[in-house]
Design an enzyme around this catalytic site. Structure first.
Site, PDB file in Angstrom:
ATOM      1  CG  HIS A  30     -13.951 -35.510  26.573  1.00 41.29           C
ATOM      2  ND1 HIS A  30     -14.078 -34.372  27.343  1.00 41.29           N
ATOM      3  CD2 HIS A  30     -14.989 -35.468  25.690  1.00 41.29           C
ATOM      4  CE1 HIS A  30     -15.124 -33.679  26.940  1.00 41.29           C
ATOM      5  NE2 HIS A  30     -15.693 -34.325  25.938  1.00 41.29           N
ATOM      6  CG  HIS A  42     -19.428 -34.445  25.544  1.00 36.75           C
ATOM      7  ND1 HIS A  42     -18.280 -34.128  24.855  1.00 36.75           N
ATOM      8  CD2 HIS A  42     -20.372 -34.645  24.577  1.00 36.75           C
ATOM      9  CE1 HIS A  42     -18.504 -34.151  23.560  1.00 36.75           C
ATOM     10  NE2 HIS A  42     -19.758 -34.453  23.355  1.00 36.75           N
ATOM     11  CB  CYS A 153     -15.256 -33.293  30.633  1.00 42.00           C
ATOM     12  SG  CYS A 153     -13.664 -34.163  30.680  1.00 42.00           S
TER      13      CYS A 153
END
Length: 272
Positions: A30, A42, A153
Protein backbone atom coordinates in the site's frame (compact mmCIF):
# COMPACT_ATOMS: atom_id res chain seq x y z
CA UNK A 1 18.66 2.57 -1.22
CA UNK A 2 19.38 -1.14 -0.91
CA UNK A 3 19.09 -3.61 -3.75
CA UNK A 4 17.12 -6.03 -1.60
CA UNK A 5 15.12 -3.61 0.52
CA UNK A 6 14.04 0.04 0.68
CA UNK A 7 13.13 -0.20 4.37
CA UNK A 8 13.57 2.98 6.40
CA UNK A 9 12.79 4.21 9.89
CA UNK A 10 10.18 6.86 10.62
CA UNK A 11 12.95 9.37 11.34
CA UNK A 12 14.35 8.92 7.81
CA UNK A 13 11.25 10.02 5.86
CA UNK A 14 10.64 13.62 4.81
CA UNK A 15 7.58 15.53 3.54
CA UNK A 16 6.97 14.67 -0.11
CA UNK A 17 8.42 11.17 0.15
CA UNK A 18 6.57 8.31 -1.55
CA UNK A 19 6.30 5.62 1.11
CA UNK A 20 4.79 2.15 1.12
CA UNK A 21 4.18 -0.84 3.35
CA UNK A 22 3.85 -4.50 2.37
CA UNK A 23 0.57 -6.27 3.16
CA UNK A 24 -0.40 -9.92 3.52
CA UNK A 25 3.08 -11.43 3.77
CA UNK A 26 4.48 -9.33 0.89
CA UNK A 27 1.58 -10.15 -1.43
CA UNK A 28 1.13 -6.49 -2.35
CA UNK A 29 2.02 -3.04 -1.00
CA UNK A 30 0.00 0.00 0.00
CA UNK A 31 1.45 3.37 -1.12
CA UNK A 32 1.07 6.99 -0.10
CA UNK A 33 2.71 10.43 0.15
CA UNK A 34 4.19 11.41 3.50
CA UNK A 35 3.23 15.01 4.33
CA UNK A 36 5.11 15.46 7.60
CA UNK A 37 3.88 15.62 11.20
CA UNK A 38 3.31 11.84 11.16
CA UNK A 39 0.64 12.12 8.44
CA UNK A 40 0.13 10.42 5.05
CA UNK A 41 -2.14 11.15 2.10
CA UNK A 42 -3.07 7.94 0.28
CA UNK A 43 -5.63 6.46 -2.08
CA UNK A 44 -7.78 3.73 -0.52
CA UNK A 45 -10.44 1.42 -1.83
CA UNK A 46 -14.03 0.97 -0.76
CA UNK A 47 -15.26 -2.24 0.82
CA UNK A 48 -14.56 -5.32 -1.35
CA UNK A 49 -13.15 -3.22 -4.19
CA UNK A 50 -9.44 -4.12 -4.10
CA UNK A 51 -9.60 -5.54 -7.61
CA UNK A 52 -12.16 -3.00 -8.77
CA UNK A 53 -14.24 -5.73 -10.42
CA UNK A 54 -17.34 -5.62 -8.23
CA UNK A 55 -17.20 -9.43 -8.06
CA UNK A 56 -16.32 -12.03 -5.43
CA UNK A 57 -12.69 -11.76 -6.62
CA UNK A 58 -12.46 -8.49 -4.73
CA UNK A 59 -12.57 -10.17 -1.33
CA UNK A 60 -9.39 -12.20 -1.77
CA UNK A 61 -6.99 -9.34 -1.07
CA UNK A 62 -6.66 -7.79 2.35
CA UNK A 63 -8.06 -4.29 2.73
CA UNK A 64 -5.84 -1.29 2.05
CA UNK A 65 -8.08 0.95 4.13
CA UNK A 66 -6.11 3.01 6.65
CA UNK A 67 -7.56 1.75 9.92
CA UNK A 68 -8.45 -1.49 11.62
CA UNK A 69 -11.97 -2.80 12.05
CA UNK A 70 -12.21 -1.03 15.41
CA UNK A 71 -13.92 1.99 13.88
CA UNK A 72 -12.48 5.48 14.24
CA UNK A 73 -8.80 6.18 14.89
CA UNK A 74 -8.43 8.28 18.05
CA UNK A 75 -5.18 9.78 16.78
CA UNK A 76 -6.17 11.02 13.31
CA UNK A 77 -9.94 10.56 13.27
CA UNK A 78 -10.04 8.40 10.12
CA UNK A 79 -12.94 5.95 9.93
CA UNK A 80 -12.35 2.24 9.31
CA UNK A 81 -14.58 2.34 6.22
CA UNK A 82 -12.92 5.42 4.68
CA UNK A 83 -12.25 5.25 0.96
CA UNK A 84 -10.90 7.45 -1.80
CA UNK A 85 -8.05 9.87 -1.11
CA UNK A 86 -7.64 10.23 2.65
CA UNK A 87 -5.34 11.86 5.18
CA UNK A 88 -4.38 9.57 8.04
CA UNK A 89 -1.68 9.17 10.63
CA UNK A 90 1.36 7.08 9.78
CA UNK A 91 0.26 4.32 12.19
CA UNK A 92 -3.05 3.89 10.37
CA UNK A 93 -1.21 3.81 7.05
CA UNK A 94 1.25 1.14 8.19
CA UNK A 95 -1.21 -1.05 10.12
CA UNK A 96 1.69 -2.38 12.16
CA UNK A 97 3.84 -3.30 9.14
CA UNK A 98 7.35 -1.97 8.35
CA UNK A 99 7.91 1.31 6.48
CA UNK A 100 9.59 1.52 3.07
CA UNK A 101 10.48 4.44 0.78
CA UNK A 102 9.87 4.30 -2.98
CA UNK A 103 12.93 5.44 -4.96
CA UNK A 104 12.97 7.68 -8.06
CA UNK A 105 15.55 8.32 -10.77
CA UNK A 106 17.43 5.06 -10.30
CA UNK A 107 19.69 3.57 -12.96
CA UNK A 108 18.49 0.72 -15.24
CA UNK A 109 20.82 -1.90 -13.73
CA UNK A 110 19.54 -1.28 -10.20
CA UNK A 111 15.98 -1.34 -11.49
CA UNK A 112 16.49 -4.71 -13.20
CA UNK A 113 18.17 -6.09 -10.08
CA UNK A 114 14.95 -5.63 -8.13
CA UNK A 115 13.00 -8.88 -7.93
CA UNK A 116 9.69 -7.11 -7.32
CA UNK A 117 8.06 -4.14 -8.96
CA UNK A 118 6.43 -1.36 -6.97
CA UNK A 119 9.62 -0.31 -5.17
CA UNK A 120 11.35 2.11 -7.55
CA UNK A 121 11.26 3.76 -10.98
CA UNK A 122 13.58 5.29 -13.54
CA UNK A 123 11.36 8.40 -13.63
CA UNK A 124 12.55 11.48 -11.77
CA UNK A 125 10.52 13.06 -9.00
CA UNK A 126 9.39 16.67 -9.06
CA UNK A 127 10.20 19.08 -6.24
CA UNK A 128 8.56 18.26 -2.92
CA UNK A 129 6.48 21.45 -2.96
CA UNK A 130 4.79 20.36 -6.19
CA UNK A 131 4.42 16.78 -4.91
CA UNK A 132 2.66 17.98 -1.77
CA UNK A 133 0.50 20.40 -3.78
CA UNK A 134 -0.75 17.54 -5.97
CA UNK A 135 -1.41 15.28 -2.99
CA UNK A 136 -3.34 17.94 -1.07
CA UNK A 137 -5.29 18.99 -4.16
CA UNK A 138 -6.39 15.42 -4.83
CA UNK A 139 -7.26 15.00 -1.15
CA UNK A 140 -9.97 17.59 -1.76
CA UNK A 141 -10.91 16.61 -5.33
CA UNK A 142 -10.45 12.83 -5.52
CA UNK A 143 -8.52 10.52 -7.84
CA UNK A 144 -11.30 8.68 -9.62
CA UNK A 145 -12.31 5.07 -9.10
CA UNK A 146 -9.92 2.56 -7.55
CA UNK A 147 -8.77 -0.21 -9.90
CA UNK A 148 -5.94 -2.57 -9.02
CA UNK A 149 -4.40 -2.53 -12.52
CA UNK A 150 -5.22 0.95 -13.87
CA UNK A 151 -5.75 3.30 -10.94
CA UNK A 152 -4.46 2.10 -7.58
CA UNK A 153 -2.64 3.56 -4.58
CA UNK A 154 0.77 3.26 -6.25
CA UNK A 155 -0.57 5.04 -9.36
CA UNK A 156 -1.76 7.84 -7.06
CA UNK A 157 1.60 8.23 -5.34
CA UNK A 158 3.54 8.09 -8.64
CA UNK A 159 1.27 10.73 -10.14
CA UNK A 160 1.83 12.98 -7.12
CA UNK A 161 5.60 12.56 -7.48
CA UNK A 162 5.85 12.94 -11.28
CA UNK A 163 2.60 14.38 -12.67
CA UNK A 164 2.62 11.61 -15.30
CA UNK A 165 -0.65 10.13 -16.52
CA UNK A 166 -1.10 7.09 -18.77
CA UNK A 167 -2.89 8.15 -21.96
CA UNK A 168 -4.26 4.77 -23.06
CA UNK A 169 -7.15 3.80 -20.78
CA UNK A 170 -6.90 0.15 -21.90
CA UNK A 171 -3.33 -0.22 -20.66
CA UNK A 172 -2.13 -0.84 -17.11
CA UNK A 173 -1.47 2.25 -15.06
CA UNK A 174 1.80 3.53 -13.65
CA UNK A 175 1.92 0.83 -10.95
CA UNK A 176 5.10 -1.23 -10.83
CA UNK A 177 3.54 -3.97 -8.77
CA UNK A 178 0.74 -4.35 -11.34
CA UNK A 179 3.40 -4.66 -14.04
CA UNK A 180 5.13 -7.36 -11.98
CA UNK A 181 1.89 -9.21 -11.41
CA UNK A 182 1.11 -9.25 -15.14
CA UNK A 183 4.73 -9.75 -16.19
CA UNK A 184 5.20 -13.09 -14.43
CA UNK A 185 2.57 -15.03 -16.41
CA UNK A 186 3.63 -13.21 -19.58
CA UNK A 187 7.19 -14.43 -19.08
CA UNK A 188 5.99 -17.99 -18.57
CA UNK A 189 3.82 -17.90 -21.70
CA UNK A 190 6.50 -16.36 -23.92
CA UNK A 191 9.19 -18.71 -22.66
CA UNK A 192 7.12 -21.91 -22.80
CA UNK A 193 7.75 -22.64 -26.53
CA UNK A 194 11.49 -22.38 -25.89
CA UNK A 195 11.48 -25.25 -23.42
CA UNK A 196 11.49 -27.68 -26.36
CA UNK A 197 14.74 -26.27 -27.76
CA UNK A 198 16.49 -25.83 -24.43
CA UNK A 199 18.31 -28.77 -22.92
CA UNK A 200 19.03 -27.03 -19.63
CA UNK A 201 16.31 -26.12 -17.10
CA UNK A 202 18.66 -23.39 -15.94
CA UNK A 203 18.68 -21.89 -19.44
CA UNK A 204 14.89 -21.92 -19.59
CA UNK A 205 14.74 -20.24 -16.17
CA UNK A 206 17.20 -17.60 -17.33
CA UNK A 207 15.11 -16.82 -20.43
CA UNK A 208 11.94 -16.62 -18.34
CA UNK A 209 13.63 -14.27 -15.89
CA UNK A 210 14.88 -12.15 -18.77
CA UNK A 211 11.42 -11.80 -20.29
CA UNK A 212 10.01 -10.91 -16.86
CA UNK A 213 12.66 -8.21 -16.29
CA UNK A 214 12.13 -6.77 -19.78
CA UNK A 215 8.36 -6.60 -19.28
CA UNK A 216 8.87 -4.73 -16.00
CA UNK A 217 11.33 -2.33 -17.61
CA UNK A 218 9.08 -1.67 -20.62
CA UNK A 219 6.13 -0.90 -18.31
CA UNK A 220 8.07 1.51 -16.09
CA UNK A 221 6.72 5.05 -16.09
CA UNK A 222 10.22 6.38 -16.72
CA UNK A 223 10.53 4.78 -20.19
CA UNK A 224 6.95 4.40 -21.41
CA UNK A 225 5.82 6.50 -24.37
CA UNK A 226 2.10 6.38 -23.59
CA UNK A 227 2.28 8.95 -20.78
CA UNK A 228 1.69 12.66 -20.55
CA UNK A 229 2.47 15.25 -17.89
CA UNK A 230 -0.81 16.73 -16.68
CA UNK A 231 -1.38 19.52 -14.17
CA UNK A 232 -3.28 18.33 -11.12
CA UNK A 233 -5.92 21.04 -11.60
CA UNK A 234 -6.73 19.66 -15.07
CA UNK A 235 -6.69 16.08 -13.80
CA UNK A 236 -9.10 16.79 -10.97
CA UNK A 237 -11.52 18.66 -13.23
CA UNK A 238 -11.76 15.71 -15.60
CA UNK A 239 -12.17 12.91 -13.05
CA UNK A 240 -14.52 14.59 -10.57
CA UNK A 241 -17.17 13.52 -9.70
CA UNK A 242 -17.32 10.68 -12.26
CA UNK A 243 -14.78 7.85 -12.25
CA UNK A 244 -12.03 7.16 -14.74
CA UNK A 245 -13.33 3.69 -15.47
CA UNK A 246 -16.82 4.99 -16.13
CA UNK A 247 -15.61 7.65 -18.57
CA UNK A 248 -13.23 6.06 -21.10
CA UNK A 249 -12.87 9.32 -23.01
CA UNK A 250 -11.95 11.39 -19.96
CA UNK A 251 -8.21 11.28 -20.59
CA UNK A 252 -8.62 12.10 -24.28
CA UNK A 253 -10.78 15.07 -23.35
CA UNK A 254 -8.18 16.16 -20.82
CA UNK A 255 -5.28 15.97 -23.25
CA UNK A 256 -7.24 17.87 -25.90
CA UNK A 257 -7.11 20.91 -23.60
CA UNK A 258 -3.58 21.53 -24.84
CA UNK A 259 -2.72 18.75 -27.26
CA UNK A 260 0.52 20.28 -28.50
CA UNK A 261 1.90 21.59 -25.23
CA UNK A 262 5.36 20.21 -24.31
CA UNK A 263 4.35 20.38 -20.64
CA UNK A 264 1.31 18.20 -21.27
CA UNK A 265 3.12 15.85 -23.60
CA UNK A 266 6.06 15.35 -21.23
CA UNK A 267 8.50 16.45 -23.88
CA UNK A 268 7.12 14.10 -26.55
CA UNK A 269 6.49 15.29 -30.13
CA UNK A 270 3.12 17.05 -30.59
CA UNK A 271 0.29 14.66 -31.41
CA UNK A 272 -1.62 15.28 -34.65
Amino acid sequence: MGVLSNRVSKSQVSPGDHIYSWRSAYTYAHHGIYTGDDQVIHFTRGRDEELGTGTILDVFLVSSRPTTALGRCEKCGVQADSSGVVLSCLDCFLLGDPLYRFEYGIDPMTFLAKARGGTCTLAKSDDKELVLHRANYLLNNGFGCYHIFRNNCEDFAIYCKTGLLVVDQNMIGRSGQAASFLGAPLAAVVSSPLRFVMTSPLGFAAVTAGVYCFSRYAADIGVRRDVAKVAVEDLAVNIRPSTITEQPNATADLLSLDNNSPAVNNGLPPRS
